[in-house]
Design an enzyme around this catalytic site. Structure first.
Site, mmCIF file in Angstrom:
data_model
loop_
_atom_site.group_PDB
_atom_site.id
_atom_site.type_symbol
_atom_site.label_atom_id
_atom_site.label_comp_id
_atom_site.label_asym_id
_atom_site.label_seq_id
_atom_site.Cartn_x
_atom_site.Cartn_y
_atom_site.Cartn_z
ATOM 1 N N CYS A 56 25.007 -25.610 100.567
ATOM 2 C CA CYS A 56 23.554 -25.658 100.526
ATOM 3 C C CYS A 56 23.107 -26.897 101.302
ATOM 4 O O CYS A 56 23.627 -27.997 101.075
ATOM 5 C CB CYS A 56 23.065 -25.734 99.085
ATOM 6 S SG CYS A 56 21.286 -26.029 98.938
ATOM 7 N N ASP A 63 28.312 -22.476 98.479
ATOM 8 C CA ASP A 63 27.844 -21.097 98.407
ATOM 9 C C ASP A 63 28.984 -20.205 98.876
ATOM 10 O O ASP A 63 29.685 -20.534 99.836
ATOM 11 C CB ASP A 63 26.622 -20.885 99.306
ATOM 12 C CG ASP A 63 25.372 -21.551 98.751
ATOM 13 O OD1 ASP A 63 25.120 -21.406 97.544
ATOM 14 O OD2 ASP A 63 24.659 -22.213 99.523
#
Length: 165
Positions: A56, A63
């Site tokens: 992120c 992620d």
């Protein structure tokens, strides 16, 4: 038809057992291509990449996603090990999901110049929301441009349930 000749493989520097080095920094130069021996026909090449990770850009949290890449080659095809190493190079790259799939598609267009390509990222939920960005491209002025428009408009008419991740 005979198999590939050594001369055809000389530019593939990452394939084979030679002590692979993994880059943790985004690097589009890792992508390698080889000649398409079947440019007289349309066919899809599909990669399912279930171990994609990125960060992120705001929080630095990881992620995770499965990235689906489908393309109709023209003169060149992407070599799969170079694609694996390229995708791995996103590991410490901080970008939004939407950016990642578009960057991947743009980099593949640059090295392959395919007739058609689509990239779909299915990210695991974070904060109770999953994000599944989809992008595609068809060569302008050809039937593939129309194909891209059609597939974009119809790509997710029957959305899956998120309980399968």
């Amino acid at each position: 038809m005979a198999g590939r000749k050594e001369e055809e493989l000389k530019d593939l520097t990452l394939l084979g057992n030679q002590g692979t080095t993994y880059s943790f920094t985004y690097n589009p130069n890792l992508l390698e291509v080889f000649d398409n021996k079947h440019p007289d026909r349309d066919y899809f090449v599909k990669f399912n990449c279930p171990e994609f990770t990125t960060l992120c850009p705001k929080t630095g949290q990881p992620d995770f996603a499965t990235i689906y890449i489908s393309y109709i080659p023209d003169k060149k095809c992407v070599e799969s090990k170079s694609l694996k190493l390229y995708l791995f190079s996103f590991r410490n790259h901080g970008d939004f999901h939407e950016d990642c799939v578009n960057i991947i598609m743009n980099d593949l267009i640059k090295v392959m110049e395919p007739r058609y390509i689509e990239v779909w990222g299915k990210f695991t939920p974070r904060g109770g929301i999953s994000i599944d960005p989809y992008c595609n491209w068809g060569r302008p002025g050809t039937k593939y441009e129309k194909m891209a428009e059609y597939r974009l408009l119809n790509h997710d008419l029957y959305p899956e349930k998120v309980d399968n991740r």
